[in-house]
Design an enzyme around this catalytic site. Sequence first.
Site, short mmCIF file in Angstrom:
data_model
loop_
_atom_site.label_atom_id
_atom_site.label_comp_id
_atom_site.label_asym_id
_atom_site.label_seq_id
_atom_site.Cartn_x
_atom_site.Cartn_y
_atom_site.Cartn_z
N ALA A 37 0.83 -1.21 0.00
CA ALA A 37 0.00 0.00 0.00
C ALA A 37 0.87 1.26 0.00
CB ALA A 37 -0.92 -0.01 1.21
N GLU A 38 2.00 1.21 0.72
CA GLU A 38 2.89 2.37 0.78
C GLU A 38 3.53 2.60 -0.60
OE1 GLU A 38 3.56 4.73 2.59
OE2 GLU A 38 5.64 5.36 2.38
N TYR A 39 3.94 1.48 -1.23
CA TYR A 39 4.52 1.58 -2.57
C TYR A 39 3.49 2.23 -3.51
CZ TYR A 39 6.84 0.39 -6.92
OH TYR A 39 7.46 0.47 -8.14
N ASP A 40 2.25 1.73 -3.45
CA ASP A 40 1.21 2.25 -4.34
C ASP A 40 0.99 3.74 -4.11
OD1 ASP A 40 0.94 -0.28 -5.26
OD2 ASP A 40 -0.89 -0.73 -4.14
N SER A 85 27.13 -19.58 -27.13
CA SER A 85 26.36 -20.64 -26.48
C SER A 85 27.35 -21.47 -25.66
CB SER A 85 25.64 -21.50 -27.51
OG SER A 85 26.56 -21.91 -28.47
N LEU A 86 26.87 -22.52 -25.04
CA LEU A 86 27.74 -23.29 -24.15
C LEU A 86 27.88 -24.72 -24.64
CD1 LEU A 86 26.11 -22.16 -20.79
CD2 LEU A 86 28.48 -21.74 -21.43
N GLU A 119 26.84 -21.92 -11.14
CA GLU A 119 25.48 -21.41 -10.95
C GLU A 119 24.50 -22.24 -11.76
OE1 GLU A 119 24.91 -17.42 -12.86
OE2 GLU A 119 26.95 -17.85 -13.50
N LYS A 121 21.72 -23.38 -14.41
CA LYS A 121 21.40 -22.95 -15.77
C LYS A 121 19.88 -22.84 -15.86
CE LYS A 121 22.45 -23.93 -20.57
NZ LYS A 121 21.09 -23.87 -21.05
N ASP A 123 16.16 -22.33 -17.18
CA ASP A 123 15.51 -22.73 -18.42
C ASP A 123 14.62 -21.58 -18.89
OD1 ASP A 123 15.13 -24.45 -20.43
OD2 ASP A 123 13.99 -25.94 -19.29
N ARG A 142 18.82 -13.23 -27.98
CA ARG A 142 20.10 -13.74 -28.45
C ARG A 142 20.06 -13.97 -29.97
NH1 ARG A 142 22.04 -18.60 -29.69
NH2 ARG A 142 24.27 -18.89 -29.37
N GLU A 179 19.28 -14.43 -18.33
CA GLU A 179 18.15 -15.26 -18.74
C GLU A 179 16.86 -14.64 -18.23
OE1 GLU A 179 19.53 -17.85 -20.33
OE2 GLU A 179 17.95 -19.36 -20.49
N TYR A 231 23.88 -13.24 -15.85
CA TYR A 231 24.96 -14.23 -15.67
C TYR A 231 26.28 -13.86 -16.33
CZ TYR A 231 23.16 -16.21 -20.12
OH TYR A 231 22.72 -16.39 -21.40
N LYS A 320 24.60 -30.84 -17.94
CA LYS A 320 23.13 -30.93 -18.04
C LYS A 320 22.56 -31.99 -17.11
CE LYS A 320 21.14 -28.89 -20.93
NZ LYS A 320 21.05 -28.55 -22.35
N CYS A 414 -18.78 -49.14 -19.57
CA CYS A 414 -17.66 -49.23 -18.63
C CYS A 414 -16.78 -50.44 -18.97
CB CYS A 414 -18.21 -49.35 -17.20
SG CYS A 414 -16.94 -49.76 -16.00
N CYS A 417 -17.42 -53.06 -15.82
CA CYS A 417 -18.70 -53.72 -15.51
C CYS A 417 -19.71 -53.65 -16.65
CB CYS A 417 -19.31 -53.10 -14.25
SG CYS A 417 -19.97 -51.45 -14.53
N CYS A 432 -18.74 -44.01 -14.91
CA CYS A 432 -19.45 -45.27 -15.06
C CYS A 432 -20.69 -45.18 -14.19
CB CYS A 432 -18.55 -46.41 -14.59
SG CYS A 432 -19.47 -47.87 -14.10
N CYS A 438 -20.20 -51.94 -9.80
CA CYS A 438 -19.03 -52.02 -10.68
C CYS A 438 -17.83 -52.48 -9.86
CB CYS A 438 -18.77 -50.65 -11.30
SG CYS A 438 -17.19 -50.55 -12.16
N1 5U1 Z 1 23.90 -19.43 -15.62
C1 5U1 Z 1 24.31 -19.28 -16.88
N2 5U1 Z 1 23.55 -19.59 -17.92
N3 5U1 Z 1 24.26 -19.30 -19.00
C2 5U1 Z 1 23.94 -19.43 -20.33
N4 5U1 Z 1 25.49 -18.80 -17.28
C3 5U1 Z 1 25.48 -18.80 -18.63
N5 5U1 Z 1 26.41 -18.41 -19.50
C4 5U1 Z 1 26.13 -18.51 -20.81
C5 5U1 Z 1 24.89 -19.03 -21.25
C6 5U1 Z 1 24.58 -19.13 -22.69
O1 5U1 Z 1 27.02 -18.15 -21.74
C7 5U1 Z 1 28.31 -17.74 -21.33
C8 5U1 Z 1 29.21 -18.06 -22.46
C9 5U1 Z 1 28.30 -16.30 -21.02
#
Ligand code: 5U1
Length: 680
Positions: A37-40, A85-86, A119, A121, A123, A142, A179, A231, A320, A414, A417, A432, A438
């Site tokens: 409420a204060e934020y609002d 990518s990784l 850390e 990963k 999704d 990306r 992410e 990240y 993974k 059914c 039965c 049923c 049954c």
């Molecule tokens: N946690 C984490 N996810 N992730 C995805 N770190 C991280 N680093 C990434 C990617 C694609 O790429 C690094 C090469 C920066």
Amino acid sequence: MKTHSPTVEQQIESLRSTLQSHNHRYYVLDDPSVPDAEYDRLFQQLKSLEQQFPELVVPDSPTQRVGGMALEGFSQITHEMPMLSLDNAFNESDMQDFDRRVHERLGLDLDQPVVYGCEPKLDGIAVSLLYRNGILERGATRGDGSTGEDITLNVRTIPSIPLRLLGGDWPLVLEVRGEIYMPKQGFQSFNERALKQGEKPFVNPRNAAAGSLRQLDPKITARRPLEMCAYSVGLVEQGSLPESHTEILLQLQQWGLKINPEMKAVEGVAACLEYYLQLSERRNQLPYEIDGIVFKVNDILQQRKLGFVSRAPRWAIAHKFPAQEEMTILEDVEFQVGRTGAVTPVARLKPVFVGGVTVSNATLHNMDEVERLDVRIGDSVIIRRAGDVIPQIVSVILEQRPVDAKIVELPSDCPVCGALVERIEGEAAARCSGGLSCGAQRKEAIKHYVSRKAMDIDGLGDKLVELLVDNGQIKQLYDLYSLEHPKVAGLERMGDKSAENLLQAIEKSRFTTLPRFLYGLGIREVGETTAKSLVRYFGSLEAIREADEEQLQAVPDVGPIVAHHVRVFFQQPHNLEILDGLIAAGVHWPVVELPTVDQQPLNGKTYVLTGTLETLTRGEAKEKLEQLGAKVSGSVSKKTDCLVAGPGAGSKLTKAQGLGIDVIDEPQLLKIFEDYAEAF
Ligand code: 5U1
């Protein structure tokens, strides 16, 4: 000393930085500093000043997150530094190989451990955020790593992304990478709402995040519960950053970005493997979906020395987890009959390894779900198994549908039965119509009656119930009480001792409590709590049996649907015959003493409810309090004994505090209800 009142510019700036700081505490640190409420209130103040002085509005003001028109399409942007990518590791030996390669390239002996930043990963969807002079200038996907799409308007709506960085000393240009994801809780609520409104739910949190970012209208994205976790960094101009990966992330955190709280630096590959194991055990408890762990050489100089190969750095790897989604073939659909007669389609699948186990069956819930998925026998389907949840079919790969794929049809009779299967309007389940004639329903009814929370008959497991029904020893529930020792002892894997123990347990169950017995009857929608409420209100089985729907609805927790099911149950001659049979077999319970007015624990107390309650409606809380003897009033006075204050409580709370009245929150109120339920 003479003080000057602040100028409008100063007021606006002060409101902006206060709001930014509250926002950061709430969305980034998960540690709210003021009530909503204060934020609002502060937000409204800022909005109103900005309306009076539109020339003072700036794009990084907290009021400017959602704005502008829907786009016609996303424009393309070029990443100044490619988004990499990784490489993946799938087992311990892949991790050992990665560590060995790192040592070789750095010219280190294997006994000199490398420090790795670890850390989860997430999704979600990888994004780049470009800050110039601390102000968010651009957000991009990306894409293929070199070119992505400009999603600035959408990323601006995500509350954990700062529109301007906190503190100072940031580089002139700072590109943050991370992410965007939808936490599990938000995903679940979003899908529940979508289903209720007849819309298509998202298949998983990743698709939900992707779908939400792909919206051309930022107002839609703003309504999606998205978060962003940083990240790494990309382009950095005119400014410097710390010399290790984990310190860089901590610096980003100082500037107001969210980083993963599980992030830490460890020494050597063995510690990486330990981190992986520990997190995989906690994976299902995390509030977001992850598909593995990322390990990065922590020292930035070492990272530079290692460099890249094609599109992936040599200094990082994603270890993974076993996939939680896999593809397989739907080989058949069979129909199972449950306790209440619900006829449930069950998918028989070509066995597939998913989420760490081999899955060959999945639930399809009901025919609405079959129709929603448009799934046919022979289809290629995506199976999901997350944690201990029953495997689900999440989608169908329509492009791979064979020409002879067979439509799934609800059987008219059914499968157990042969009685008619009915689909009642407004109900998801088909049923049923055979009732307890049954065999399947009878078996399930007995399993429920003997279960722990009902009559608690030890030693009478599912298999034994099935055997006793199949060989005709139990035709009706009450036959339980006339089982004979020699016949039971003669059953497969029984014997004298087990039969004796079982008969003793059955004997013991003759003396029970009314709520257990009522729950054990398996009346639709009557769980343990409702059974207790009914008994607490009516006091006897006779009174419940005679009550009409209106009287039943006077019971707290009982709405029209439950009342209808209870009434219908007691109107069936067959059910009454079973009830009488059980009582004739000696099932009994102590007489229930309904508390008299002066025995009610809150008799004579006055309660007031204010603010938002999260798990109960106001009406429910009032009903429960009244049931305990309390009076519930609408205003605070000297006569008030206790104020229940939820978030957003205002003047009533101030007044109660002023009068020195007890103030409790919702969890404390729930505790009172729980204590009373236990005492019952
Ligand atoms: N946690 C984490 N996810 N992730 C995805 N770190 C991280 N680093 C990434 C990617 C694609 O790429 C690094 C090469 C920066």
